[in-house]
Design an enzyme around this catalytic site. Structure first.
Site, PDB file in Angstrom:
ATOM      1  N   GLU A 235       6.437   0.811  -9.188  1.00 48.07           N
ATOM      2  CA  GLU A 235       5.929   1.707  -8.143  1.00 48.07           C
ATOM      3  C   GLU A 235       7.004   2.698  -7.698  1.00 48.07           C
ATOM      4  O   GLU A 235       7.973   2.313  -7.045  1.00 48.07           O
ATOM      5  CB  GLU A 235       5.438   0.931  -6.923  1.00 48.07           C
ATOM      6  CG  GLU A 235       4.907   1.854  -5.847  1.00 48.07           C
ATOM      7  CD  GLU A 235       4.315   1.155  -4.651  1.00 48.07           C
ATOM      8  OE1 GLU A 235       3.558   1.797  -3.906  1.00 48.07           O
ATOM      9  OE2 GLU A 235       4.608  -0.041  -4.446  1.00 48.07           O
TER      10      GLU A 235
ATOM     11  N   GLU B 256      -3.667   1.190   0.322  1.00 51.64           N
ATOM     12  CA  GLU B 256      -2.440   0.652   0.907  1.00 51.64           C
ATOM     13  C   GLU B 256      -2.066   1.614   2.029  1.00 51.64           C
ATOM     14  O   GLU B 256      -1.418   2.639   1.810  1.00 51.64           O
ATOM     15  CB  GLU B 256      -1.315   0.560  -0.125  1.00 51.64           C
ATOM     16  CG  GLU B 256      -0.090  -0.131   0.441  1.00 51.64           C
ATOM     17  CD  GLU B 256       1.198   0.215  -0.287  1.00 51.64           C
ATOM     18  OE1 GLU B 256       2.066  -0.663  -0.363  1.00 51.64           O
ATOM     19  OE2 GLU B 256       1.342   1.357  -0.754  1.00 51.64           O
TER      20      GLU B 256
END
Length: 256
Positions: free
Chosen positions: A138, A232
């Site tokens: 990520e 998220e």
């Protein structure tokens, strides 16, 4: 593509109620969060068995950051492998890996961090592959990490590792700052993208900021992405269920 949301933002007094709320709001999956799921594995497993909602991904924590040169690498690799095994019992297919957070430590070079991270990814990626899972790198916004901020940087690391157990993630919140052209970056990364995180420009739920999701969604479709896209984010003020439904409706308008 399947819509998901992290369990931490879904209202409910139990995991079963959270999953019902997700289903009623138009979601197909939940992203488990290791620090929460570790305390209620049996409840989570039971709730998933009775729900059409799938747990396709798991978010990790800073204790899983493999590029932190100031920590015991062997211990971190072992902990990450244990987490892969733990996630597998819920059907998880993607597990998130942040290389390292914060500023560059004194006396350490970025290349040392990258070399360490690649060595660790080879080990955990092989283990993930054996479990039918993929570790996804990520990239984070520059204010959260100094090391991997853009998709092209994550792809370079994944290519260096060379494992089918390692891919990358595209996070719309971080891309909104770090990528000059979100759609172009997604297209360039192509099949390396195995997972997606969603948040609006202000890190609220999609539809509550000014991010134009359409070009990025179109690019995801063009590269054949068929994985999960998980919210998220924080939810805007208002009834949480209503906010989750608003984002589901907002995002699905780009998926047709």
């Amino acid at each position: 593509m399947k819509l998901a949301a992290q369990e931490s933002i879904v209202p409910g007094e139990s995991v079963a109620e959270q999953l019902r709320n997700l289903e009623n709001c138009g979601y197909e999956a939940v992203e488990l969060v290791h620090r929460f799921t570790i305390h209620r594995p049996e409840e989570t497993r039971s709730a998933l068995a009775d729900s059409p909602i799938e747990a396709l991904s798991m978010c990790t924590s800073l204790e899983h950051d493999l590029g932190d040169v100031g920590t015991d690498l062997a211990a971190r690799i072992s902990f990450f492998k244990e987490t892969i095994d733990f996630a597998g019992q819920f059907g998880v297919k993607r597990i998130v890996s942040v290389p390292v957070r914060g500023p560059l430590a004194e006396g350490v070079t970025e290349q040392e961090e990258i070399d360490r991270y690649c060595d660790a990814l080879r080990a955990v990626g092989e283990h993930a592959e054996s479990q039918g899972m993929v570790v996804v790198i990520e990239p984070l916004i520059r204010y959260e990490t100094h090391l991997v901020n853009r998709l092209e940087q994550a792809v370079k690391i994944a290519e260096s590792v060379g494992s089918s157990g390692v891919g990358i993630m595209a996070d719309f919140f971080h891309m909104n700052v770090e990528e000059a052209d979100i759609a172009q970056s997604i297209t360039a990364a192509g099949s390396w993208i195995k997972h997606v995180h969603l948040a609006d420009s202000n890190r609220l739920n999609p539809g509550r900021g000014h991010t134009d999701f359409e070009p990025g969604m179109r690019a995801l479709k063009s590269i054949g992405f068929d994985g999960a896209m998980a919210l998220e984010c924080r939810l805007a003020d208002g009834p949480p269920v209503a906010e989750l439904r608003l984002s589901s409706d907002h995002l699905r308008s780009y998926l047709h």
